[in-house]
Scaffold this motif. Structure first.
Motif, PDB file in Angstrom:
ATOM      1  N   ARG A  96       0.816  -1.216   0.000  1.00 36.83           N
ATOM      2  CA  ARG A  96       0.000   0.000   0.000  1.00 36.83           C
ATOM      3  C   ARG A  96       0.850   1.267   0.000  1.00 36.83           C
ATOM      4  O   ARG A  96       0.295   2.376   0.042  1.00 36.83           O
ATOM      5  CB  ARG A  96      -0.923  -0.007   1.233  1.00 36.83           C
ATOM      6  CG  ARG A  96      -1.991  -1.078   1.182  1.00 36.83           C
ATOM      7  CD  ARG A  96      -2.699  -1.254   2.519  1.00 36.83           C
ATOM      8  NE  ARG A  96      -3.820  -2.171   2.393  1.00 36.83           N
ATOM      9  CZ  ARG A  96      -3.690  -3.503   2.359  1.00 36.83           C
ATOM     10  NH1 ARG A  96      -2.487  -4.063   2.447  1.00 36.83           N
ATOM     11  NH2 ARG A  96      -4.750  -4.274   2.246  1.00 36.83           N
ATOM     12  N   ALA A 215     -17.001   6.893   1.347  1.00 35.25           N
ATOM     13  CA  ALA A 215     -15.651   7.359   1.073  1.00 35.25           C
ATOM     14  C   ALA A 215     -15.620   8.880   0.936  1.00 35.25           C
ATOM     15  O   ALA A 215     -14.683   9.542   1.413  1.00 35.25           O
ATOM     16  CB  ALA A 215     -15.121   6.703  -0.198  1.00 35.25           C
ATOM     17  N   ARG A 219     -13.362  11.405   3.234  1.00 32.34           N
ATOM     18  CA  ARG A 219     -12.369  12.314   2.651  1.00 32.34           C
ATOM     19  C   ARG A 219     -12.617  13.747   3.102  1.00 32.34           C
ATOM     20  O   ARG A 219     -11.667  14.519   3.332  1.00 32.34           O
ATOM     21  CB  ARG A 219     -12.375  12.209   1.123  1.00 32.34           C
ATOM     22  CG  ARG A 219     -11.734  10.928   0.599  1.00 32.34           C
ATOM     23  CD  ARG A 219     -11.447  11.022  -0.894  1.00 32.34           C
ATOM     24  NE  ARG A 219     -12.657  11.101  -1.687  1.00 32.34           N
ATOM     25  CZ  ARG A 219     -13.323  10.051  -2.159  1.00 32.34           C
ATOM     26  NH1 ARG A 219     -12.870   8.821  -1.922  1.00 32.34           N
ATOM     27  NH2 ARG A 219     -14.428  10.212  -2.875  1.00 32.34           N
ATOM     28  N   GLN A 222     -11.218  14.004   6.541  1.00 29.32           N
ATOM     29  CA  GLN A 222      -9.763  14.069   6.459  1.00 29.32           C
ATOM     30  C   GLN A 222      -9.298  15.451   5.994  1.00 29.32           C
ATOM     31  O   GLN A 222      -8.357  16.027   6.562  1.00 29.32           O
ATOM     32  CB  GLN A 222      -9.257  12.997   5.491  1.00 29.32           C
ATOM     33  CG  GLN A 222      -7.760  13.043   5.227  1.00 29.32           C
ATOM     34  CD  GLN A 222      -7.328  11.951   4.261  1.00 29.32           C
ATOM     35  OE1 GLN A 222      -6.871  10.901   4.673  1.00 29.32           O
ATOM     36  NE2 GLN A 222      -7.475  12.207   2.965  1.00 29.32           N
ATOM     37  N   ASP A 223      -9.953  15.984   4.977  1.00 26.96           N
ATOM     38  CA  ASP A 223      -9.567  17.296   4.459  1.00 26.96           C
ATOM     39  C   ASP A 223      -9.731  18.375   5.526  1.00 26.96           C
ATOM     40  O   ASP A 223      -8.871  19.256   5.668  1.00 26.96           O
ATOM     41  CB  ASP A 223     -10.397  17.650   3.224  1.00 26.96           C
ATOM     42  CG  ASP A 223     -10.062  16.780   2.023  1.00 26.96           C
ATOM     43  OD1 ASP A 223      -9.014  16.093   2.055  1.00 26.96           O
ATOM     44  OD2 ASP A 223     -10.857  16.772   1.067  1.00 26.96           O
ATOM     45  N   ASP A 251      -9.415   0.773   2.683  1.00 22.40           N
ATOM     46  CA  ASP A 251      -8.703   0.477   1.445  1.00 22.40           C
ATOM     47  C   ASP A 251      -9.509   0.963   0.241  1.00 22.40           C
ATOM     48  O   ASP A 251     -10.731   0.784   0.174  1.00 22.40           O
ATOM     49  CB  ASP A 251      -8.458  -1.030   1.316  1.00 22.40           C
ATOM     50  CG  ASP A 251      -7.236  -1.501   2.099  1.00 22.40           C
ATOM     51  OD1 ASP A 251      -6.332  -0.685   2.353  1.00 22.40           O
ATOM     52  OD2 ASP A 251      -7.191  -2.688   2.462  1.00 22.40           O
ATOM     53  N   GLY A 252      -8.812   1.569  -0.716  1.00 16.87           N
ATOM     54  CA  GLY A 252      -9.448   2.011  -1.942  1.00 16.87           C
ATOM     55  C   GLY A 252     -10.242   3.297  -1.824  1.00 16.87           C
ATOM     56  O   GLY A 252     -10.936   3.683  -2.774  1.00 16.87           O
ATOM     57  N   ASP A 254      -8.876   6.373  -1.012  1.00 18.25           N
ATOM     58  CA  ASP A 254      -8.019   7.539  -1.167  1.00 18.25           C
ATOM     59  C   ASP A 254      -7.889   8.303   0.146  1.00 18.25           C
ATOM     60  O   ASP A 254      -7.950   9.534   0.186  1.00 18.25           O
ATOM     61  CB  ASP A 254      -8.547   8.463  -2.267  1.00 18.25           C
ATOM     62  CG  ASP A 254      -7.509   9.511  -2.701  1.00 18.25           C
ATOM     63  OD1 ASP A 254      -6.302   9.252  -2.535  1.00 18.25           O
ATOM     64  OD2 ASP A 254      -7.923  10.587  -3.176  1.00 18.25           O
ATOM     65  N   LEU A 255      -7.686   7.554   1.230  1.00 18.38           N
ATOM     66  CA  LEU A 255      -7.486   8.134   2.556  1.00 18.38           C
ATOM     67  C   LEU A 255      -6.050   7.901   2.999  1.00 18.38           C
ATOM     68  O   LEU A 255      -5.440   6.882   2.650  1.00 18.38           O
ATOM     69  CB  LEU A 255      -8.456   7.524   3.571  1.00 18.38           C
ATOM     70  CG  LEU A 255      -9.939   7.793   3.321  1.00 18.38           C
ATOM     71  CD1 LEU A 255     -10.796   6.980   4.282  1.00 18.38           C
ATOM     72  CD2 LEU A 255     -10.260   9.283   3.455  1.00 18.38           C
ATOM     73  N   ASP A 256      -5.540   8.829   3.783  1.00 20.15           N
ATOM     74  CA  ASP A 256      -4.154   8.759   4.236  1.00 20.15           C
ATOM     75  C   ASP A 256      -4.107   9.135   5.720  1.00 20.15           C
ATOM     76  O   ASP A 256      -3.671  10.234   6.079  1.00 20.15           O
ATOM     77  CB  ASP A 256      -3.295   9.715   3.400  1.00 20.15           C
ATOM     78  CG  ASP A 256      -1.814   9.588   3.734  1.00 20.15           C
ATOM     79  OD1 ASP A 256      -1.397   8.521   4.218  1.00 20.15           O
ATOM     80  OD2 ASP A 256      -1.076  10.575   3.510  1.00 20.15           O
TER      81      ASP A 256
END
Length: 414
Positions: A96, A215, A219, A222-223, A251-252, A254-256
């Motif tokens: 990953r 998702a 996001r 997260q932003d 997973d999948g 687009d998170l960090d």
């Protein structure tokens, strides 16, 4: 049950829900001392992702004990910890592209959350943390402050502070609007609000009622966190380790995340282990020994956990989890349709929930299931949601049998 009723604390809970004495367990079944076999759709509240007494893990643990392996090591270096670190990195992190440090603390999920809170506050110098309605993050004071359940919070006996509560995406008032509202308030120097240290969120709220976030909303959380200079923390304790059909529930997407909290399933066999995955720039804020835990060097858990990771050497198990999750969801939708209005199905992969609309009814269904050989537990607001978390390795016949038992219990309750 006499010895338990005479000597054990009134705090016991699950032994009241499942009033029998279990003597053995294998795969997706537990057997009591009368020889009755129970299908286990509870699975240690999500600990037993790989079932009871997985043969490969058991053999590895026996060999470790017979070789006088180091069972308890605090945070000293051992061969078993190295094996686990290297296997986790090769199997989970490197595919990953995740550059993180693995931090071990006390052996349960609440210890992982406490460590994440402490580090977020240390990194940012801020006291407050954003948590979400219906969330469950543990029973110690810091993680309990994040937890929404009034019953659990009331037992604290002290104020549970330094938390700003927002509605989860699926809760009343949730969604993008509430996040935008908070952003607006924090941009106003006269709002009386200060920027938080972290946002802590579950992708699927397990104990909160199997509430599933999208998702896009995650996001947005997260932003917002990163725009405010706060850490984005994902609590994967119950829905990680393959439960949703991939190793991480995010997973999948687009998170960090800055920190990922893991426990429960990572020990593989049911032995305790908890771990945070922390970005190096945040981990650098720790000083040696600044956060400790007597049981953070669990040799047996490292051994079994390493074997558990071999389930992810290819996609075979995860593809079965996704397929079985679809089977579970379809069966529950049929049950809900037969039972009539007020019943709702939600979930991802092999965590599925049936909201029956009433806590007393859910309790009655769970009791009926127990009488017919199925272990299942209620969760959510007022205990109104029946949560299904069978072992990921359950065979298709056992899964079908358990779903049939549940369907019959719901019909009788309705």
């Amino acid at each position: 049950m006499e010895a338990f009723e005479k000597w054990e604390s009134e705090i016991r809970g699950y032994s009241r829900t499942f009033p029998t004495v279990f003597a053995s367990a294998s795969g997706a079944r537990q057997v009591d001392e009368q020889g009755r076999s129970f299908l286990d759709f509870f699975a240690g509240a999500g600990v037993l992702n790989f079932g009871h007494n997985d043969p490969r893990m058991k053999r590895a643990m026996i060999e470790f004990l017979e070789a006088d392996g180091v069972a308890h090591s605090l945070d000293m270096a051992t061969t078993t910890k190295r094996d686990f670190l290297e296997k986790f990195a090769a199997t989970v992190l490197e595919p990953r592209g995740m550059d993180v440090r693995m931090q071990f603390m006390g052996p349960t999920g609440t210890n992982a959350v406490e460590a994440a809170l402490k580090l977020a506050r240390k990194v940012t110098g801020r006291p407050d943390v954003v948590a979400f309605t219906h969330g469950f993050h543990g029973m110690t004071l810091g993680s309990l402050a994040l937890t929404g359940n009034e019953y659990f919070r009331h037992a604290a006996g002290v104020p549970l502070e330094n938390v700003l509560r927002l509605p989860f995406e699926t809760a009343p008032g949730g969604g993008a609007d509430s996040l935008d509202h908070l952003r607006t308030l924090l941009a106003d120097p006269s709002s009386g609000l200060a920027a938080p240290a972290a946002f802590v969120v579950e992708v699927v709220q397990a104990e909160g009622g199997v509430n599933v976030a999208s998702a896009g909303w995650l996001r947005a959380v997260q932003d917002l966190a990163h725009d405010l200079g706060a850490l984005f923390v994902i609590d994967e304790i119950q829905v990680g380790c393959g439960r949703t059909g991939s190793y991480f529930s995010f997973d999948g997407m687009d998170l960090d995340p800055d920190i990922v909290c893991l426990a429960k399933g990572i020990g593989g066999y049911g032995t305790p282990l908890a771990m945070n995955l922390v970005k190096p720039e945040h981990d650098a804020h720790w000083s040696p020994g600044e956060h400790t835990g007597t049981f953070r060097g669990q040799g047996l858990s490292f051994v079994a956990g390493r074997v558990a990771l071999t389930y992810f050497d290819d996609d075979a198990l995860m593809s079965r989890v996704r397929r079985r999750g679809e089977v579970m969801a379809a069966a529950l939708r049929d049950v809900a349709a037969d039972a009539g209005a007020g019943h709702e199905v939600r979930g991802r992969g092999m965590i599925q929930g049936l909201d029956v609309g009433d806590g007393a009814r859910a309790k009655a269904v769970a009791a009926d299931c127990f009488e017919h050989g199925l272990l299942i537990g209620p969760c959510g607001t007022g205990g109104r949601v029946l949560k299904l978390v069978p072992p990921l390795t359950i065979d298709d016949d056992d899964l079908a049998e358990g779903l049939d038992v549940l369907a019959g219990a719901v019909r009788r309750a309705a």
